[in-house]
Design a protein around this motif. Structure first.
Motif, PDB file in Angstrom:
ATOM      1  N   TYR A  11      -5.119  -3.063   6.310  1.00  0.00           N
ATOM      2  CA  TYR A  11      -5.198  -1.657   5.693  1.00  0.00           C
ATOM      3  C   TYR A  11      -6.606  -1.013   6.301  1.00  0.00           C
ATOM      4  O   TYR A  11      -7.412  -1.564   6.600  1.00  0.00           O
ATOM      5  CB  TYR A  11      -5.472  -2.037   4.107  1.00  0.00           C
ATOM      6  CG  TYR A  11      -4.332  -2.311   3.412  1.00  0.00           C
ATOM      7  CD1 TYR A  11      -3.376  -1.398   2.930  1.00  0.00           C
ATOM      8  CD2 TYR A  11      -4.075  -3.754   3.282  1.00  0.00           C
ATOM      9  CE1 TYR A  11      -2.119  -2.007   2.152  1.00  0.00           C
ATOM     10  CE2 TYR A  11      -2.985  -4.108   2.569  1.00  0.00           C
ATOM     11  CZ  TYR A  11      -2.253  -3.220   1.911  1.00  0.00           C
ATOM     12  OH  TYR A  11      -1.019  -3.817   1.481  1.00  0.00           O
ATOM     13  N   GLY A  12      -6.375   0.562   6.296  1.00  0.00           N
ATOM     14  CA  GLY A  12      -7.180   1.273   6.847  1.00  0.00           C
ATOM     15  C   GLY A  12      -8.370   1.509   6.097  1.00  0.00           C
ATOM     16  O   GLY A  12      -8.915   2.697   5.945  1.00  0.00           O
ATOM     17  N   VAL A  13      -9.005   0.695   5.478  1.00  0.00           N
ATOM     18  CA  VAL A  13     -10.046   0.555   4.262  1.00  0.00           C
ATOM     19  C   VAL A  13     -10.940  -0.507   4.581  1.00  0.00           C
ATOM     20  O   VAL A  13     -10.446  -1.783   4.731  1.00  0.00           O
ATOM     21  CB  VAL A  13      -9.530   0.601   2.925  1.00  0.00           C
ATOM     22  CG1 VAL A  13      -8.844  -0.433   2.497  1.00  0.00           C
ATOM     23  CG2 VAL A  13     -10.781   1.190   1.848  1.00  0.00           C
ATOM     24  N   THR A  14     -12.265  -0.478   4.564  1.00  0.00           N
ATOM     25  CA  THR A  14     -13.140  -1.665   4.809  1.00  0.00           C
ATOM     26  C   THR A  14     -13.356  -2.148   3.547  1.00  0.00           C
ATOM     27  O   THR A  14     -12.856  -1.662   2.429  1.00  0.00           O
ATOM     28  CB  THR A  14     -14.432  -1.015   5.243  1.00  0.00           C
ATOM     29  OG1 THR A  14     -15.139  -0.127   4.381  1.00  0.00           O
ATOM     30  CG2 THR A  14     -14.452  -0.328   6.416  1.00  0.00           C
ATOM     31  N   GLU A  15     -13.979  -3.579   3.593  1.00  0.00           N
ATOM     32  CA  GLU A  15     -14.150  -3.952   2.417  1.00  0.00           C
ATOM     33  C   GLU A  15     -14.878  -3.536   1.352  1.00  0.00           C
ATOM     34  O   GLU A  15     -15.057  -3.771   0.101  1.00  0.00           O
ATOM     35  CB  GLU A  15     -14.722  -5.466   2.690  1.00  0.00           C
ATOM     36  CG  GLU A  15     -13.621  -6.451   3.512  1.00  0.00           C
ATOM     37  CD  GLU A  15     -14.224  -7.657   4.211  1.00  0.00           C
ATOM     38  OE1 GLU A  15     -15.507  -7.791   4.176  1.00  0.00           O
ATOM     39  OE2 GLU A  15     -13.150  -8.418   4.884  1.00  0.00           O
ATOM     40  N   SER A  16     -15.898  -2.714   1.960  1.00  0.00           N
ATOM     41  CA  SER A  16     -16.830  -1.838   1.257  1.00  0.00           C
ATOM     42  C   SER A  16     -16.302  -0.461   0.485  1.00  0.00           C
ATOM     43  O   SER A  16     -16.837   0.193  -0.300  1.00  0.00           O
ATOM     44  CB  SER A  16     -18.043  -1.458   1.812  1.00  0.00           C
ATOM     45  OG  SER A  16     -17.680  -0.794   2.742  1.00  0.00           O
ATOM     46  N   GLY A  17     -14.982  -0.678   0.771  1.00  0.00           N
ATOM     47  CA  GLY A  17     -14.113   0.879   0.248  1.00  0.00           C
ATOM     48  C   GLY A  17     -14.018   2.106   1.051  1.00  0.00           C
ATOM     49  O   GLY A  17     -13.508   3.118   0.790  1.00  0.00           O
ATOM     50  N   GLY A  18     -14.521   1.878   2.288  1.00  0.00           N
ATOM     51  CA  GLY A  18     -14.587   3.128   3.272  1.00  0.00           C
ATOM     52  C   GLY A  18     -13.451   3.388   4.008  1.00  0.00           C
ATOM     53  O   GLY A  18     -12.923   2.414   4.655  1.00  0.00           O
ATOM     54  N   ILE A  53       3.942  -3.081  13.335  1.00  0.00           N
ATOM     55  CA  ILE A  53       4.486  -1.793  12.914  1.00  0.00           C
ATOM     56  C   ILE A  53       3.608  -0.980  12.122  1.00  0.00           C
ATOM     57  O   ILE A  53       2.862  -1.365  10.992  1.00  0.00           O
ATOM     58  CB  ILE A  53       5.648  -1.992  11.921  1.00  0.00           C
ATOM     59  CG1 ILE A  53       6.740  -2.761  12.530  1.00  0.00           C
ATOM     60  CG2 ILE A  53       6.106  -0.620  11.575  1.00  0.00           C
ATOM     61  CD1 ILE A  53       7.477  -2.115  13.893  1.00  0.00           C
ATOM     62  N   PRO A  54       2.982   0.287  12.402  1.00  0.00           N
ATOM     63  CA  PRO A  54       2.087   1.038  11.888  1.00  0.00           C
ATOM     64  C   PRO A  54       2.577   1.664  10.698  1.00  0.00           C
ATOM     65  O   PRO A  54       4.135   2.297  10.785  1.00  0.00           O
ATOM     66  CB  PRO A  54       1.342   2.114  12.845  1.00  0.00           C
ATOM     67  CG  PRO A  54       2.655   2.021  13.877  1.00  0.00           C
ATOM     68  CD  PRO A  54       3.367   0.959  13.851  1.00  0.00           C
ATOM     69  N   THR A  55       2.279   1.693   9.384  1.00  0.00           N
ATOM     70  CA  THR A  55       2.864   2.328   8.417  1.00  0.00           C
ATOM     71  C   THR A  55       1.824   2.833   7.223  1.00  0.00           C
ATOM     72  O   THR A  55       0.719   2.911   7.595  1.00  0.00           O
ATOM     73  CB  THR A  55       4.048   1.335   7.531  1.00  0.00           C
ATOM     74  OG1 THR A  55       4.710   2.195   6.613  1.00  0.00           O
ATOM     75  CG2 THR A  55       3.109   0.098   7.218  1.00  0.00           C
ATOM     76  N   VAL A  56       2.278   3.109   6.171  1.00  0.00           N
ATOM     77  CA  VAL A  56       1.640   3.683   5.093  1.00  0.00           C
ATOM     78  C   VAL A  56       1.695   2.978   3.914  1.00  0.00           C
ATOM     79  O   VAL A  56       3.040   2.980   3.575  1.00  0.00           O
ATOM     80  CB  VAL A  56       1.427   5.211   4.882  1.00  0.00           C
ATOM     81  CG1 VAL A  56       0.812   5.883   3.872  1.00  0.00           C
ATOM     82  CG2 VAL A  56       1.204   5.932   6.048  1.00  0.00           C
ATOM     83  N   ARG A  57       0.661   2.440   3.350  1.00  0.00           N
ATOM     84  CA  ARG A  57       0.900   1.730   1.988  1.00  0.00           C
ATOM     85  C   ARG A  57      -0.186   1.978   1.071  1.00  0.00           C
ATOM     86  O   ARG A  57      -1.195   2.104   1.524  1.00  0.00           O
ATOM     87  CB  ARG A  57       0.848   0.052   2.193  1.00  0.00           C
ATOM     88  CG  ARG A  57       2.155  -0.704   2.791  1.00  0.00           C
ATOM     89  CD  ARG A  57       2.153  -2.015   2.625  1.00  0.00           C
ATOM     90  NE  ARG A  57       3.240  -2.582   3.309  1.00  0.00           N
ATOM     91  CZ  ARG A  57       3.389  -3.951   3.275  1.00  0.00           C
ATOM     92  NH1 ARG A  57       2.510  -4.748   2.753  1.00  0.00           N
ATOM     93  NH2 ARG A  57       4.696  -4.370   3.675  1.00  0.00           N
ATOM     94  N   CYS A  62      -1.797   1.516   7.540  1.00  0.00           N
ATOM     95  CA  CYS A  62      -2.023   0.079   7.793  1.00  0.00           C
ATOM     96  C   CYS A  62      -1.063  -0.318   8.895  1.00  0.00           C
ATOM     97  O   CYS A  62      -0.391   0.306   9.441  1.00  0.00           O
ATOM     98  CB  CYS A  62      -1.613  -0.499   6.527  1.00  0.00           C
ATOM     99  SG  CYS A  62       0.141  -0.375   5.945  1.00  0.00           S
ATOM    100  N   VAL A  63      -1.431  -1.563   9.397  1.00  0.00           N
ATOM    101  CA  VAL A  63      -0.435  -2.165  10.404  1.00  0.00           C
ATOM    102  C   VAL A  63       0.142  -3.303   9.737  1.00  0.00           C
ATOM    103  O   VAL A  63      -0.692  -4.201   9.117  1.00  0.00           O
ATOM    104  CB  VAL A  63      -1.262  -2.512  11.490  1.00  0.00           C
ATOM    105  CG1 VAL A  63      -0.363  -3.270  12.588  1.00  0.00           C
ATOM    106  CG2 VAL A  63      -1.859  -1.147  12.080  1.00  0.00           C
TER     107      VAL A  63
END
Length: 106
Positions: A11-18, A53-57, A62-63
């Protein structure tokens, strides 16, 4: 008939939420891994690998990485895992059901 296929989602979010930047990171990562395809499939410079596959969830870029990538190129599998770990990205493992004809292409 279907077959269960394991996958790994970055996912395009870090473990700290950014939010992870740049905004096109998923497409760039999938583009780097585009050459890894099932044996005998035709490659095009304009398509992604069916294994990455790049996508959005959940409204996040995300990939989705098919575990069959590990079988055809273990170093590519390690690369995506290291990418997620090094950038502290949220990940998830799961399973999907795909038609048997597509599942057997590896």
């Amino acid at each position: 008939m279907t077959k269960e296929v394991k996958h790994f989602v970055i996912y395009g979010v870090t473990e700290s939420g950014g939010r992870f930047r740049p905004s096109d990171w998923a497409e760039r990562l999938a583009g780097v891994l585009a050459p890894y395809r099932p044996a005998g499939s035709r490659a095009s410079h304009l398509t992604y690998s069916p294994y990455v596959i790049p996508t959005v969830r959940d409204n996040l870029r995300c990939v989705v990485v098919d575990e069959r990538l590990r079988e055809i190129e273990p170093l590519a599998w390690k690369f995506v895992h290291d990418f997620a770990h090094d950038n502290h990205l949220r990940t998830e493992y799961g399973h999907i059901h795909v038609p048997r004809a597509n599942a057997d292409k590896s």
